[in-house]
Design a protein around this motif. Structure first.
Motif, PDB file in Angstrom:
ATOM      1  N   PRO A  59       0.807  -1.220   0.000  1.00  0.00           N
ATOM      2  CA  PRO A  59       0.000   0.000   0.000  1.00  0.00           C
ATOM      3  C   PRO A  59       0.843   1.274   0.000  1.00  0.00           C
ATOM      4  O   PRO A  59       0.312   2.367  -0.122  1.00  0.00           O
ATOM      5  N   PHE A  60       2.164   1.140   0.149  1.00  0.00           N
ATOM      6  CA  PHE A  60       3.038   2.293   0.260  1.00  0.00           C
ATOM      7  C   PHE A  60       3.982   2.352  -0.937  1.00  0.00           C
ATOM      8  O   PHE A  60       4.118   1.395  -1.696  1.00  0.00           O
ATOM      9  N   SER A  61       4.638   3.484  -1.102  1.00  0.00           N
ATOM     10  CA  SER A  61       5.611   3.635  -2.169  1.00  0.00           C
ATOM     11  C   SER A  61       6.807   2.723  -1.914  1.00  0.00           C
ATOM     12  O   SER A  61       7.312   2.665  -0.791  1.00  0.00           O
ATOM     13  N   PRO A  62       7.306   2.035  -2.931  1.00  0.00           N
ATOM     14  CA  PRO A  62       8.496   1.203  -2.726  1.00  0.00           C
ATOM     15  C   PRO A  62       9.743   2.034  -2.441  1.00  0.00           C
ATOM     16  O   PRO A  62      10.778   1.482  -2.082  1.00  0.00           O
ATOM     17  N   LEU A  63       9.647   3.346  -2.569  1.00  0.00           N
ATOM     18  CA  LEU A  63      10.773   4.226  -2.279  1.00  0.00           C
ATOM     19  C   LEU A  63      10.691   4.853  -0.893  1.00  0.00           C
ATOM     20  O   LEU A  63      11.564   5.604  -0.490  1.00  0.00           O
ATOM     21  N   ALA A  64       9.617   4.543  -0.163  1.00  0.00           N
ATOM     22  CA  ALA A  64       9.357   5.242   1.099  1.00  0.00           C
ATOM     23  C   ALA A  64      10.015   4.591   2.302  1.00  0.00           C
ATOM     24  O   ALA A  64      10.336   5.264   3.276  1.00  0.00           O
ATOM     25  N   GLY A  65      10.197   3.300   2.282  1.00  0.00           N
ATOM     26  CA  GLY A  65      10.646   2.597   3.476  1.00  0.00           C
ATOM     27  C   GLY A  65      12.123   2.276   3.471  1.00  0.00           C
ATOM     28  O   GLY A  65      12.855   2.615   2.543  1.00  0.00           O
ATOM     29  N   PRO A  66      12.580   1.590   4.520  1.00  0.00           N
ATOM     30  CA  PRO A  66      13.995   1.235   4.624  1.00  0.00           C
ATOM     31  C   PRO A  66      14.355  -0.013   3.821  1.00  0.00           C
ATOM     32  O   PRO A  66      15.516  -0.389   3.777  1.00  0.00           O
ATOM     33  N   GLU A  67      13.384  -0.667   3.197  1.00  0.00           N
ATOM     34  CA  GLU A  67      13.648  -1.849   2.385  1.00  0.00           C
ATOM     35  C   GLU A  67      13.486  -1.488   0.917  1.00  0.00           C
ATOM     36  O   GLU A  67      12.412  -1.642   0.336  1.00  0.00           O
ATOM     37  N   PRO A  68      14.522  -0.950   0.269  1.00  0.00           N
ATOM     38  CA  PRO A  68      14.390  -0.453  -1.102  1.00  0.00           C
ATOM     39  C   PRO A  68      14.223  -1.575  -2.115  1.00  0.00           C
ATOM     40  O   PRO A  68      14.641  -2.706  -1.887  1.00  0.00           O
ATOM     41  N   ARG A  69      13.618  -1.225  -3.217  1.00  0.00           N
ATOM     42  CA  ARG A  69      13.416  -2.162  -4.328  1.00  0.00           C
ATOM     43  C   ARG A  69      14.373  -1.825  -5.472  1.00  0.00           C
ATOM     44  O   ARG A  69      14.917  -0.714  -5.531  1.00  0.00           O
ATOM     45  N   PRO A  70      14.573  -2.745  -6.409  1.00  0.00           N
ATOM     46  CA  PRO A  70      15.440  -2.454  -7.560  1.00  0.00           C
ATOM     47  C   PRO A  70      14.940  -1.251  -8.356  1.00  0.00           C
ATOM     48  O   PRO A  70      13.747  -1.047  -8.524  1.00  0.00           O
ATOM     49  N   ILE A  71      15.897  -0.466  -8.847  1.00  0.00           N
ATOM     50  CA  ILE A  71      15.619   0.759  -9.596  1.00  0.00           C
ATOM     51  C   ILE A  71      16.446   0.735 -10.870  1.00  0.00           C
ATOM     52  O   ILE A  71      17.620   0.329 -10.853  1.00  0.00           O
ATOM     53  N   CYS A  72      15.871   1.180 -11.978  1.00  0.00           N
ATOM     54  CA  CYS A  72      16.626   1.331 -13.219  1.00  0.00           C
ATOM     55  C   CYS A  72      16.405   2.747 -13.750  1.00  0.00           C
ATOM     56  O   CYS A  72      15.259   3.206 -13.852  1.00  0.00           O
ATOM     57  N   LEU A  73      17.507   3.435 -14.079  1.00  0.00           N
ATOM     58  CA  LEU A  73      17.448   4.827 -14.518  1.00  0.00           C
ATOM     59  C   LEU A  73      18.359   5.042 -15.714  1.00  0.00           C
ATOM     60  O   LEU A  73      19.392   4.366 -15.858  1.00  0.00           O
ATOM     61  N   PRO A  74      18.016   5.997 -16.577  1.00  0.00           N
ATOM     62  CA  PRO A  74      18.955   6.388 -17.642  1.00  0.00           C
ATOM     63  C   PRO A  74      20.220   6.978 -17.014  1.00  0.00           C
ATOM     64  O   PRO A  74      20.160   7.691 -16.011  1.00  0.00           O
TER      65      PRO A  74
END
Length: 369
Positions: A116-131
């Motif tokens: 229910p929360f942003s995957p960027l909000a908590g201390p358990e980060p998720r994989p990220i892909c950026l240019p």
């Protein structure tokens, strides 16, 4: 594509501080092994370990000797050489097909559909892909901060994925082990392979093993044991007479399981002990913890709602209909302890003989009310 293998600052998960969280078991490998494999599978051809960690750098090199390890002094050049950066927590476990979708997005982050929360909000980060060009003069370690800025501007795609976990969360450690022990088919037709049978250890002729059961060298399976695979039994583990080990269970190195014990869908970390006449279901037992003889774990709420537990000092939902308990490293339970669903015993916690535990026990004699 440049891969950034990100390591948290903690030495280990709250329930197993002596084990680097990236080395927690996932099937017959570790979390970081799964992260490295996934990165390579989606096209990463150089890896930076952030912050620098010699042990994990060696692990990357041994697993994929042809993949260059980017040092701190070459990060600027690496960002120039690549058009994309895949930032991957070393504690993240994700199926390759979902990571591939992330790697081909404009800018994105993986999340579970149930969160229910942003995957960027908590201390358990998720994989990220950026240019790569969004980093400008910033380091690859800034990927989460950059992603949060893009998210505020609506420029970050949230890619839903059923099979993404952070093993520092004990219920997600169970999730990840289920996937890599049992194997799963992903919605887009890909799969995660489960364990394959092996019998390198000592298996008594009166034991009954069905389904894929991996018994590693140095493990011992006693007489009358029934194991319903898929199950992993690690080197040095001892499963005593007349035990019943049910599917999706991971038994770590030098774990001792006494006579007539039932274990179901659980992770028992190295050196844990579950003496005779106990039941442990859908639970995580930390390294060197001792579950007193005759102890019982509850793993289902009477109202059939998802089990909640304390994590990082907050009560959170596991999203699981069945979840038992978390028993911290070095805990010692008295004989006949009864543990209510969703209770957490901290590192070195103790219980008295016959105690009924309905609230978390932080340390010896300290029970949350």
């Amino acid at each position: 594509m440049l891969g950034v293998l990100a390591i948290g600052t903690e030495t280990g998960a709250a329930f197993a501080p002596s084990i680097p969280a990236a080395l927690l078991p996932v099937g017959e490998g570790s979390a970081v092994d799964r992260a490295i494999d996934a990165m390579i599978a989606v096209g990463v051809d150089e890896i930076h370990v952030d912050p620098a960690d010699h042990e994990l750098s060696v692990r990357v090199h041994e697993r994929y000797p042809s993949v260059p390890i980017v040092q701190d002094d070459d990060l600027t050049g690496a960002l120039v050489r690549h058009d994309r950066v895949l930032w991957m927590p070393a504690t993240a476990v994700v199926d390759h097909s979902s990571l591939e979708r992330l790697a081909t997005a404009g800018a994105g982050v993986l999340k579970r559909p149930s969160e229910p929360f942003s995957p960027l909000a908590g201390p358990e980060p998720r994989p990220i892909c950026l240019p790569a060009d969004v980093f400008e003069d910033r380091a690859p370690s800034d990927a989460p901060a950059i992603a949060r800025g893009l998210d505020v501007d609506g420029a970050l795609e949230r890619i839903e994925c059923d099979h993404v976990a952070d093993v520092r969360r004990p219920w997600e450690l169970l999730d990840a082990n289920e996937w890599y022990i049992a194997g799963v088919d992903t919605p887009d037709g890909h799969s995660i392979d489960g364990v394959r049978s092996r019998s390198d250890g000592e298996i008594h002729p009166d034991a009954d093993l069905t389904g894929p059961v991996a018994v590693h060298q140095g493990a011992r399976i006693g007489p009358g044991v029934v194991i319903e695979g898929p199950v992993v039994v690690s080197p040095g583990a001892d499963v005593g007479p007349n035990c019943y080990v049910r599917s999706n269970t991971f038994i770590g190195e030098d774990v001792h399981i006494g006579a007539s014990v039932e274990i179901k869908n659980s992770v028992l970390l190295d050196g844990a002990k579950v003496p005779h006449l106990s039941y442990v279901g859908d639970s995580v037992v930390g390294p060197d913890a001792n579950v007193g003889a005759g102890s019982l774990v509850a793993n289902l709420r009477h109202d059939d709602q998802p089990v909640r537990l304390t994590h990082n000092d907050c009560r959170v939902s596991t999203g699981r209909r069945k979840f038992g308990v978390v028993i911290g490293e070095g805990s010692k339970l008295g004989i006949g302890t009864r543990l209510n669903v969703g209770t957490v015993l901290g590192v070195g916690a103790t219980t008295t003989p016959g105690e009924i535990v309905v609230r978390d026990v932080r340390t010896e004699g300290d029970t949350e009310r």
